[in-house]
Enzyme design. Structure first.
Site, PDB file in Angstrom:
ATOM      1  N   ARG A   1      45.965  22.821  40.476  1.00  0.00           N
ATOM      2  CA  ARG A   1      46.519  23.937  41.268  1.00  0.00           C
ATOM      3  C   ARG A   1      47.836  24.412  40.665  1.00  0.00           C
ATOM      4  O   ARG A   1      48.168  25.587  40.706  1.00  0.00           O
ATOM      5  CB  ARG A   1      46.687  23.536  42.746  1.00  0.00           C
ATOM      6  CG  ARG A   1      47.378  24.598  43.580  1.00  0.00           C
ATOM      7  CD  ARG A   1      47.113  24.530  45.087  1.00  0.00           C
ATOM      8  NE  ARG A   1      46.930  23.198  45.619  1.00  0.00           N
ATOM      9  CZ  ARG A   1      47.898  22.300  45.787  1.00  0.00           C
ATOM     10  NH1 ARG A   1      49.146  22.594  45.465  1.00  0.00           N
ATOM     11  NH2 ARG A   1      47.615  21.108  46.278  1.00  0.00           N
TER      12      ARG A   1
ATOM     13  N   TYR B   1      43.957  50.315  49.803  1.00  0.00           N
ATOM     14  CA  TYR B   1      42.664  49.638  49.973  1.00  0.00           C
ATOM     15  C   TYR B   1      42.570  49.133  51.421  1.00  0.00           C
ATOM     16  O   TYR B   1      43.553  48.604  51.961  1.00  0.00           O
ATOM     17  CB  TYR B   1      42.638  48.476  48.967  1.00  0.00           C
ATOM     18  CG  TYR B   1      41.464  47.559  49.109  1.00  0.00           C
ATOM     19  CD1 TYR B   1      40.187  47.998  48.789  1.00  0.00           C
ATOM     20  CD2 TYR B   1      41.633  46.253  49.544  1.00  0.00           C
ATOM     21  CE1 TYR B   1      39.110  47.152  48.910  1.00  0.00           C
ATOM     22  CE2 TYR B   1      40.558  45.400  49.662  1.00  0.00           C
ATOM     23  CZ  TYR B   1      39.293  45.858  49.348  1.00  0.00           C
ATOM     24  OH  TYR B   1      38.236  45.001  49.473  1.00  0.00           O
TER      25      TYR B   1
ATOM     26  N   ASP C   1      50.294  48.661  43.493  1.00  0.00           N
ATOM     27  CA  ASP C   1      48.915  48.241  43.271  1.00  0.00           C
ATOM     28  C   ASP C   1      48.346  49.175  42.198  1.00  0.00           C
ATOM     29  O   ASP C   1      48.079  50.352  42.456  1.00  0.00           O
ATOM     30  CB  ASP C   1      48.131  48.330  44.593  1.00  0.00           C
ATOM     31  CG  ASP C   1      46.719  47.787  44.456  1.00  0.00           C
ATOM     32  OD1 ASP C   1      46.159  47.846  43.345  1.00  0.00           O
ATOM     33  OD2 ASP C   1      46.163  47.319  45.471  1.00  0.00           O
TER      34      ASP C   1
ATOM     35  N   LYS D   1      38.263  44.523  39.416  1.00  0.00           N
ATOM     36  CA  LYS D   1      37.887  45.908  39.106  1.00  0.00           C
ATOM     37  C   LYS D   1      38.028  46.156  37.595  1.00  0.00           C
ATOM     38  O   LYS D   1      37.427  45.453  36.818  1.00  0.00           O
ATOM     39  CB  LYS D   1      38.737  46.845  39.955  1.00  0.00           C
ATOM     40  CG  LYS D   1      38.890  46.410  41.431  1.00  0.00           C
ATOM     41  CD  LYS D   1      37.620  46.481  42.247  1.00  0.00           C
ATOM     42  CE  LYS D   1      37.713  45.786  43.599  1.00  0.00           C
ATOM     43  NZ  LYS D   1      38.812  46.210  44.466  1.00  0.00           N
TER      44      LYS D   1
HETATM   45  C1  LIG Z   1      39.514  45.739  45.657  1.00  0.00           C
HETATM   46  C2  LIG Z   1      40.927  46.114  45.811  1.00  0.00           C
HETATM   47  C3  LIG Z   1      41.860  45.213  46.326  1.00  0.00           C
HETATM   48  C4  LIG Z   1      41.458  43.837  46.814  1.00  0.00           C
HETATM   49  O1  LIG Z   1      41.104  43.020  45.759  1.00  0.00           O
HETATM   50  P1  LIG Z   1      40.092  41.765  45.881  1.00  0.00           P
HETATM   51  O2  LIG Z   1      40.013  41.285  44.488  1.00  0.00           O
HETATM   52  O3  LIG Z   1      38.809  42.313  46.421  1.00  0.00           O
HETATM   53  O4  LIG Z   1      40.725  40.810  46.821  1.00  0.00           O
HETATM   54  C5  LIG Z   1      43.177  45.595  46.383  1.00  0.00           C
HETATM   55  N1  LIG Z   1      43.564  46.823  45.987  1.00  0.00           N
HETATM   56  C6  LIG Z   1      42.691  47.726  45.504  1.00  0.00           C
HETATM   57  C7  LIG Z   1      43.178  49.071  45.079  1.00  0.00           C
HETATM   58  C8  LIG Z   1      41.349  47.413  45.410  1.00  0.00           C
HETATM   59  O5  LIG Z   1      40.476  48.327  44.946  1.00  0.00           O
END
Ligand SMILES: *Cc1c(COP(=O)(O)O)cnc(C)c1O
Length: 387
Positions: free
Chosen positions: A56, A108, A180, A205
Site C-alpha cells: 500500500r 462529472y 479535472d 479515460k
Molecule cells: C469518469 C470521470 C471521473 C471519475 O473517474 P473514475 O475513474 O470513474 O472514478 C471523474 N471526472 C471525469 C471528468 C470523468 O469523466
C-alpha cells in the site's frame, strides 16, 4: 528515464520514456509488474531503499506510472489512485470540517454525488458555480474557502473555464485550484503550466485509453502537496493494483498518437453534425460556433474526441443512440473505440433533476466519445442513422 534526462524533451518522447528505466537485474526494457503485497526486509525496521515495506505504501510499477504522469503534466510529482473519484476525494480530504470548496457545477456526476452525499457529511461545505464566468467564482469565495475545483472542458456540456484567471483568483484568496483534466488529456492541456495546484485524471479515460482499467492520477509541482496526498492515500487505502498501473503505463506510450487522431476525428464529426438538419446544437470547443472558442485556442492545443449534441427529445435520442453500430451505447469515454452516452439517463442520472435541467443536461442531449477508427466509417455510421 530519469527526471534529469527527461528535461526539455517533447511530449511524445516523454510519453514513451518518462519514468521508465530498464529493470536492473535483467535489463528488461518494460517495467515489471511488481505483483507483491510485501517485501523482505534485510534487518528489523530497515526496508530496502527505505520505503519498500508494504504494497500500500510503495510499489515500483506504481512509481513508474507516477513519474510518467508527473512529466506529462509538467509537474514534479505524480500520485496514482484506484479511481478518478479516489483522486478527487484525496484532494478534498486535505481539508477539515468547517472548510469550504467552490466547485464548477457541471462536473462529472459522480463528483457531485461524492461532494453532496459523502464529503459534506464530514462538515466540508460546497458551493456550485458556473465557472465559465470567473466573476461567479470570485463571488462564491468565502474566508474559509480552501479549494476551487473545476473541470474544463466539462462533462457533458463542454463548457470551459479560464484556468489561469481562476488560479490567480484562488491564490489571492489563499485557496488552491484543482483541475479535472480528464476530458482534455495532458496532450491537449496542462493546467499546472497555467497556475493550477493540482491536475487530475480519471485515467480510466484518455490517459489509459483502452477501456480496460479504472484508475486515477494527480500531478503537482509542490513537494508538500505531494506528501499530503501520499499520506492520505496510505492512510485511506485507495491504491491502484500493480497490473492496472502497468496497463496504464502501456496505454500512455501511445497517448500522443491516439490524441492526435481523437482530435482530428472529433473535429470532423463535430463539423459534420453541425451541418445536419436534425441536430439542434453541437457543443465542441474546436468549432468557431463554441461560445468559448477563443479561450479554447488559448489554453488547449487540441479539442479531443468528445462531442455533445442536442437532438431535442428523448424519442430522437433513442432513435439515434440505439441504432448506431460503430458507436457502442455505454458509459465512459476516451477509449480507442467510439462510444455514445445519454448523460441525463446514464452518466449524470445521479445529479438532481432540477440542477440537470438548469445546466442543459436534458434527455435530448447526446454525448459522443469519438474513437480512433477511420473517420469515414464513423461518419457513415452517423449518416445511416440520421439520414
Ligand atoms: C469518469 C470521470 C471521473 C471519475 O473517474 P473514475 O475513474 O470513474 O472514478 C471523474 N471526472 C471525469 C471528468 C470523468 O469523466
Amino acid at each position: 528515464m530519469s527526471k534529469a534526462a527527461s528535461q526539455g524533451l517533447s511530449f511524445g518522447t516523454l510519453a514513451i520514456h518518462a519514468g521508465v528505466e530498464p529493470e536492473p537485474v535483467t535489463g528488461a526494457i518494460m517495467t515489471p509488474i511488481f505483483q507483491t503485497s510485501t517485501y523482505v526486509q534485510p534487518a528489523v525496521g530497515e526496508p530496502k531503499n527505505g520505503s519498500y515495506d508494504y504494497g500500500r505504501t510503495a510499489n515500483p510499477t506504481r512509481e513508474a506510472l507516477e513519474a510518467s504522469i508527473a512529466a506529462l503534466e509538467a509537474g514534479n510529482h505524480g500520485i496514482a489512485f484506484a479511481s478518478g473519484l479516489a483522486a478527487i476525494e484525496a484532494i478534498v480530504k486535505r481539508l477539515s470540517a468547517g472548510d469550504h470548496v467552490v466547485s464548477e457545477e457541471n462536473t462529472y456526476g459522480g463528483t457531485t454525488r461524492m461532494f453532496n452525499h459523502v464529503l459534506s457529511r464530514f462538515g466540508i461545505e460546497f458551493t456550485y458555480v458556473d465557472a465559465q464566468d470567473t466573476q461567479a467564482v470570485a463571488d462564491a469565495m468565502r474566508p474559509n474557502t480552501k479549494l476551487v475545483h473545476v473541470e474544463t472542458p466539462t462533462n457533458p456540456m463542454m463548457k470551459l473555464c479560464d484556468i489561469a484567471a481562476i488560479a490567480d483568483l484562488a491564490h489571492e484568496h489563499g485557496a488552491l485550484l484543482s483541475v479535472d483534466n480528464t476530458f482534455a488529456s495532458p496532450f491537449n492541456q496542462r493546467p499546472l503550466e497555467l497556475g493550477a495546484d493540482f491536475t487530475l485524471h480519471s485515467s480510466t479515460k484518455y490517459v489509459n485509453g483502452h477501456s480496460d482499467v479504472i484508475g486515477g492520477l494527480v500531478a503537482v509541482r509542490d513537494r508538500g502537496l505531494a506528501d499530503d496526498l501520499y499520506f492520505i492515500r496510505k492512510s485511506s487505502g485507495a491504491v491502484p493494483g500493480p497490473m492496472d498501473c502497468w496497463l496504464t503505463l502501456r496505454g500512455i506510450k501511445t497517448l500522443h498518437v491516439r490524441m492526435e487522431r481523437h482530435n482530428a476525428n472529433g473535429q470532423a464529426v463535430a463539423e459534420w453534425l453541425e451541418k445536419h438538419p436534425s441536430v439542434d446544437r453541437v457543443l465542441y470547443p474546436g468549432l468557431p460556433s463554441h461560445p468559448q472558442h477563443e479561450l479554447a485556442k488559448r489554453q488547449m492545443s487540441g479539442f479531443t474526441g468528445m462531442v455533445s449534441v442536442d437532438v431535442g427529445t428523448l424519442e430522437r435520442t433513442k432513435a439515434l443512440t440505439e441504432h448506431l453500430e460503430i458507436f457502442a451505447l455505454a458509459e465512459s469515454l476516451g477509449g480507442v473505440e467510439s462510444l455514445v452516452n445519454v448523460p441525463a439517463l446514464m452518466t449524470h442520472a445521479s445529479v438532481p433533476e432540477d440542477r440537470r435541467a438548469a445546466m442543459g443536461i436534458t434527455p435530448g442531449l447526446v454525448r459522443f466519445s469519438v474513437g480512433i477508427e477511420d473517420v469515414s466509417d464513423i461518419i457513415a455510421d452517423l449518416e445511416r442513422v440520421l439520414g
